[in-house]
Design an enzyme around this catalytic site. Structure first.
Site, short mmCIF file in Angstrom:
data_model
loop_
_atom_site.label_atom_id
_atom_site.label_comp_id
_atom_site.label_asym_id
_atom_site.label_seq_id
_atom_site.Cartn_x
_atom_site.Cartn_y
_atom_site.Cartn_z
N THR A 1 0.89 -1.16 0.19
CA THR A 1 0.07 0.03 0.13
C THR A 1 0.87 1.27 0.03
O THR A 1 0.24 2.32 0.19
CB THR A 1 -0.95 0.00 1.20
OG1 THR A 1 -0.18 0.09 2.53
CG2 THR A 1 -1.95 -1.16 1.20
N ALA A 2 2.21 1.21 -0.27
CA ALA A 2 3.25 2.27 0.07
C ALA A 2 3.31 2.84 -1.46
O ALA A 2 2.62 3.78 -1.87
CB ALA A 2 4.22 1.71 0.58
N ARG A 3 4.38 2.44 -2.15
CA ARG A 3 4.60 3.02 -3.58
C ARG A 3 4.68 1.58 -4.40
O ARG A 3 5.66 0.64 -3.94
CB ARG A 3 5.76 3.93 -3.68
CG ARG A 3 5.37 5.18 -3.13
CD ARG A 3 4.34 5.94 -3.92
NE ARG A 3 4.20 7.27 -3.33
CZ ARG A 3 3.18 7.55 -2.62
NH1 ARG A 3 2.37 6.60 -2.26
NH2 ARG A 3 2.83 8.86 -2.19
N GLU B 1 1.86 2.64 -12.56
CA GLU B 1 0.22 2.69 -12.18
C GLU B 1 -0.55 3.66 -12.94
O GLU B 1 -0.15 4.85 -13.30
CB GLU B 1 0.35 3.25 -10.48
CG GLU B 1 -0.87 3.25 -10.03
CD GLU B 1 -0.87 3.60 -8.48
OE1 GLU B 1 -0.16 3.05 -7.85
OE2 GLU B 1 -1.59 4.54 -8.14
N HIS C 1 -5.49 2.14 -5.98
CA HIS C 1 -5.09 2.94 -5.22
C HIS C 1 -6.62 3.36 -4.25
O HIS C 1 -6.55 4.69 -4.06
CB HIS C 1 -4.65 4.31 -6.05
CG HIS C 1 -3.34 4.77 -5.29
ND1 HIS C 1 -2.14 5.34 -5.79
CD2 HIS C 1 -3.21 5.17 -3.80
CE1 HIS C 1 -1.40 5.86 -4.92
NE2 HIS C 1 -1.95 5.78 -3.65
N ALA D 1 -6.42 2.66 -0.90
CA ALA D 1 -6.25 2.62 0.50
C ALA D 1 -6.08 4.31 1.03
O ALA D 1 -6.37 4.38 2.13
CB ALA D 1 -4.81 2.01 0.86
#
Length: 336
Positions: A245-247, A275, A294, A296
Site C-alpha cells: 500500500t506504499a509505492r 500505475e 489506489h 487505500a
C-alpha cells in the site's frame, strides 16, 4: 494572536470539492481575512493582486511546485498548510531557502491506509483472496498441501517493512489480535519504540523467512527502489502474501509475477509500477493476486480529515500555538 491572514486555497477544483465540504469552507472563511475568492485552481496563473497579498497557502492535490519564480510572486507568504500527504511534489530548493512554515496532513492520510491494510491482513489470513477472484466460490481452502495449517489468524506472523506513520498505525491496529505476532524491519526505527508499540524490530533478512504476510510501508526513495526483489521474495515462506500500500517502485513486479504465477506466493497490490498496470499485464489475471486502484488512501468522506488537519494547523498558527505536524527539509531524506 495573529490577525486573520490573507489565505489562498491552491488545489485543483476536483480536490477542493472533495476535501473541503461546505462546513470546512465555512471554517476556512472564519480563519482567513475577508476575500472575494479563497480558492484558486491554478495558483501559477492567479490574479497578481491575490498573489501579492497572500500570506498563507492551503495546498492539496493539483497544487503547482513552489519554485523560485512562483515564490517571487508571493512576497508575503509565511506559511503553507498542505491538505494532503507527501510534500515532495510541492516544494523546491528555493522554498527551503525562505523562512516559510510548512505542515502536512500526512498523518491524517495515514488513517485509511492503515485501516485498509488491517482489513487485507485479516482477509489474507482466512485465504479469502482465491474464492473472491475465481468463479468457483466454493473452492475448499481448508484442505490441500499448499495451504496446510497456514490458514487463519492464529499463530501467524505479520512483517511490517517501514516503521513509518502508517506502519506504526498498522502495528497499533493489530494489538487486539493476540494470535498475530508482528515483526518490523526499519533501519531508522528505535527498538524500544517498536517494542512499546507491540512489535519486535529485526533486520529485513531475518524478517522475510519468518512471516506469513509481508506489508510494505517504506517511502519511495532511490535507496528503497526495488528493495523487495527476487532474492527477498524467494526468502518468503511458501503461501506467504505480499501486501503493498506504499509505492509500486518498492517492489520488483517481474520477480513477483514469477512467484505468484508459480502459486508459491499471493499478492495484494493497491499500488503498482507503473500505475495503473496495462490491462494485459499478467498480474491482473492471476487468481491469487488482487489489484485495487489506489483505494487505500483518503477517498470520499475520508478526505475531509485532510481539510481538518490543514485547518487545525492554520488555527494554531493564527492563535500563536506551535504546529502539530511541521515538515522540515531534513525529513525528506527518509520519509515520503
Amino acid at each position: 494572536m495573529t490577525p486573520r491572514p490573507a489565505v489562498l486555497a491552491a488545489l485543483s477544483t476536483e480536490a477542493w470539492n472533495l476535501v473541503f465540504d461546505d462546513a470546512r469552507r465555512a471554517r476556512l472563511q472564519t480563519l482567513a481575512a475577508p476575500a472575494d475568492a479563497l480558492h484558486t485552481p491554478a495558483l501559477d496563473t492567479a490574479p497578481r493582486d491575490d498573489l501579492l497579498r497572500a500570506e498563507v497557502l492551503v495546498t492539496g492535490w493539483g497544487a503547482p511546485v513552489l519554485d523560485a519564480e512562483l515564490l517571487d510572486r508571493l512576497p508575503r507568504l509565511r506559511a503553507v498548510f498542505h491538505a494532503a500527504g507527501s510534500v515532495r511534489g510541492l516544494v523546491s530548493d528555493a522554498f527551503w531557502e525562505r523562512d516559510i512554515l510548512l505542515t502536512s496532513a500526512a498523518e491524517a492520510n495515514a488513517a485509511p491506509v492503515a485501516e485498509y491494510t488491517l482489513a487485507m491482513i485479516l482477509l489474507s489470513g482466512k485465504r479469502a483472496l482465491l474464492p473472491l477472484r475465481t468463479a468457483d466460490a466454493q473452492h475448499d481452502l481448508r484442505v490441500g498441501p499448499r495451504v496446510g495449517g497456514r490458514i487463519g489468524n492464529l499463530d501467524r506472523t505479520v512483517g511490517i517493512v517501514g516503521f513509518s506513520r502508517i506502519g506504526r498505525r498498522v502495528v497499533d491496529l493489530l494489538r487486539p489480535f493476540p494470535g498475530l505476532q508482528v515483526l518490523v524491519a526499519d533501519p531508522y526505527a528505535d527498538p524500544e519504540e517498536v517494542a512499546a508499540a507491540g512489535a519486535r524490530l529485526v533486520p529485513l533478512q531475518a524478517l522475510l523467512p519468518a512471516v506469513d504476510l509481508l506489508s510494505l510501508h517504506a517511502p519511495a526513495l532511490p535507496a528503497t527502489r526495488r528493495m523487495i526483489g527476487r532474492a527477498q521474495l524467494a526468502a518468503l515462506r511458501d503461501g506467504a502474501t505480499v501486501l503493498n500500500t506504499a509505492r509500486g517502485a518498492l517492489l520488483d513486479h517481474d520477480a513477483l509475477l514469477a512467484e505468484c504465477a508459480s502459486g508459491r506466493l499471493d499478492a495484494i497490490l493497491d499500488v503498482t509500477d507503473p500505475e495503473p498496470l496495462p490491462p494485459d499485464h499478467p498480474l491482473l489475471h492471476l487468481p491469487n493476486v488482487a489489484v485495487t486502484p489506489h483505494l487505500a488512501g483518503s477517498l470520499g468522506t475520508e478526505a475531509h480529515r485532510l481539510a481538518d488537519a490543514a485547518l487545525d494547523e492554520l488555527d494554531a498558527w493564527v492563535t500563536g500555538r506551535p504546529p502539530r505536524h511541521p515538515v522540515h527539509r531534513a525529513d525528506l531524506a527518509h520519509s515520503a
